[in-house]
Enzyme design. Structure first.
Site, short mmCIF file in Angstrom:
data_model
loop_
_atom_site.label_atom_id
_atom_site.label_comp_id
_atom_site.label_asym_id
_atom_site.label_seq_id
_atom_site.Cartn_x
_atom_site.Cartn_y
_atom_site.Cartn_z
N GLY A 159 0.83 -1.22 0.00
CA GLY A 159 0.00 0.00 0.00
C GLY A 159 0.85 1.25 0.00
CB ALA A 160 4.22 1.92 -1.16
N GLY A 185 -0.80 7.88 1.25
CA GLY A 185 -0.82 8.00 2.70
C GLY A 185 0.45 7.58 3.41
N GLY A 239 1.97 4.61 3.76
CA GLY A 239 2.90 3.75 3.04
C GLY A 239 3.75 4.52 2.06
CE1 TYR A 297 -8.50 0.48 8.88
CE2 TYR A 297 -9.14 1.16 11.10
CZ TYR A 297 -8.23 1.16 10.06
OH TYR A 297 -7.04 1.83 10.20
#
Ligand code: LMG
Ligand code: NDP
Ligand code: PMR
Length: 406
Positions: A88-89, A92, A94, A272
């Site tokens: 997830g880079a 945000g 990451g 979540y």
């Protein structure tokens, strides 16, 4: 979207499968010819080509060759730049951690992302030096994609010094559950189960890593959060995290019985928070099971409230407007994306943060509502549920089955 749509169909078609165990066995077995699966495979194959092209364009990383002696391969690897994989880079936390690590000049960053073009664009926007990173395709909402990512990574011949499980989805306004390609509720499927398989498949590479990296040891970092810890004010805002007796996970989390780990009604915000509990429990299990035998340092963290990231993209507009000022001025828990990225990079690379089994946090401000004041990163306490190692062990066993490792 296509994965979600295909998942719905798949869930419907698998409704006759007798038990979760049987389904896990099916997952481990070779795939039947299924047009939906084929579409996923085609996408993954395309990603493999792109990843291969990227690997060629990256700095020297000799291809692993079974014919060459292991000692030689290891020697070559020790000459490579230390490598960190960040999931997830593309946005945000990451992205900003990847940027901090790449800009340090000490690390080669593998940006493991589902949207290749977005990741590349984001890297360029932040001015990440060419050659300091490689984008590789990874869709955590598909176990097949996780397996293919791992194969692509191994084929690249790179050493692995650090793995950061960062990617996540948050679906607070969803009325109905959506599912991963393998039929798991999307938040827990992506945030927990996808990462669970990824970490397990890469553990050996971490163990074998040459130790000459800035941190001094191989590391595996799984991003947690304050909202999964009910020993805090933030963790007590309803709906609260609670895995119960994991009965929903036992039946496969596929919506036939329940899409929630505790077996209850679907609630996206709770799913979540539950997934964050799973992330932190998994880190503790990894520490207990593998720290001594592998020398890998396992840790989790709460980087602060990064109130403007893509995580809130599915929340209502009013929330997205009010949340940042609320966190800045009322709770004082706010942290910018860049600062949060530096914090995560610190946990990856700082040799003083070498303790394993730890959940790190930072104090933003002496008046912050969520922390006793001490400077720098420090070991924080987790909730009763997150420190419940019996529950952690049960989660581990069920997760192993669901991802087809047992
Ligand atoms: C739920 O909704 C979903 O329904 C659920 O499915 C799940 O997703 C859950 O945990 C996730 O969220 C979220 C939200 C909807 O509901 C709530 O959180 C209820 C609380 C809202 C009530 C807010 C009052 C809080 C008062 C705090 C103190 C503020 C004092 C300062 C007042 C200054 C006025 C200028 O609701 C929304 O989406 C609405 C947005 C809620 C955002 C929370 C932040 C509100 C704070 C507002 C103040 C911001 C101004 C800061 C400036 C302060 C200066 C001192
Ligand atoms: P973002 O939405 O900005 O980043 C999430 C990343 O995860 C994106 O790169 C997204 O990809 C990726 N992702 C989502 N689904 C998948 C998937 N199926 N496969 C691969 N990648 C995927 O959120 P944040 O940066 O805020 O979140 C990062 C981490 O920080 C999460 O673990 C979150 O729980 C944690 N966290 C966040 C806090 C906050 O206040 N924001 C507080 C505490 C913890 P894409 O760009 O393609 O959407
Ligand atoms: Mg929360 C006391 C401090 C504090 C902190 C540090 C957070 C962090 N939050 C705090 C308090 C409050 N929040 C209070 C008092 C409220 C009621 C107004 C509140 C509400 C709230 C909502 C509706 N907060 C939220 C939401 C979300 O939708 C976010 C969430 O739960 O996502 C799962 C969220 C968050 N608050 C945080 C943090 C870090 C989040 C983001 C999510 C995360 O854990 O990653």
């Amino acid at each position: 979207m296509a994965a979600v749509a295909s998942a719905r169909v798949q869930v419907a078609s698998s409704a006759t499968a007798a038990t979760a165990a049987k389904r896990a066995a099916q997952l481990a077995a070779p795939r039947p010819a299924n047009p939906l699966r084929a579409a996923v495979s085609q996408r993954a194959a395309a990603a493999r080509v792109v990843a291969a092209v990227q690997a060629v364009a990256a700095p020297p990383a000799p291809t692993a060759d079974a014919a060459r002696p292991a000692a030689l391969v290891n020697q070559e690897k020790s000459l490579q730049k230390p490598t960190v994989i960040v999931t997830g880079a593309s946005s945000g936390l990451g992205l900003n951690a990847a940027n901090a690590l790449a800009q340090s000049g000490d690390w080669h960053v593998i940006m493991a992302c589902r949207d290749f073009a977005k990741a590349e664009k984001s890297a360029q926007k932040l001015g990440m030096p060419k050659g300091s990173y490689t984008v590789m395709h990874l869709d955590l909402a598909s176990l097949e994609s996780v397996r293919q990512f791992v194969q692509n990574f191994k084929n690249s011949g790179r050493r692995l010094d650090a793995l950061v499980a960062n990617a996540a989805v948050y679906l607070p306004t969803a009325k109905e559950p959506t599912f991963t390609a393998d039929g798991f509720e999307l938040s827990v499927g992506t945030n927990h189960l996808g990462h669970f398989l990824l970490v397990n498949l890469l553990l050996e590479d971490l163990k074998d890593s040459p130790k000459n990296n800035p941190a001094g040891s191989p590391r595996c970092i799984i991003v947690g959060s304050i909202t999964g810890n009910t020993n805090t004010l933030a963790g007590n805002i309803p709906p609260k995290a609670d895995l119960g007796d994991l009965r929903g996970l036992t039946t496969g989390l596929d919506g036939r019985n329940s899409s929630m780990i505790d077996g209850g009604e679907f609630d996206g915000a709770k799913a979540y928070k539950d997934s964050k509990v799973c992330n932190m429990l998994t880190m503790r299990q990894l520490h207990q099971r593998y720290h001594d035998s592998t020398g890998v340092t396992f840790a989790s963290l709460y980087p602060g409230c990064i109130a403007e990231t893509g995580l809130f993209r599915n929340h209502v507009g009013l929330f997205r407007t009010l949340f940042p000022p609320f966190q800045k001025f009322v709770t004082k828990g706010y942290v910018s994306e860049a600062e949060a990225g530096r914090r995560l990079a610190q946990v990856v690379s700082d040799p003083t943060l070498n303790k394993s089994g730890v959940y790190w946090s930072w104090d933003n401000d002496k008046s912050s509502l969520w922390f006793d004041s001490v400077d720098g990163a420090l070991e924080n306490r987790v909730s009763e549920e997150v420190s419940d190692d019996k529950k952690g062990a049960k989660l581990w066993d069920l997760s192993m089955k669901l991802v087809g490792l047992e």
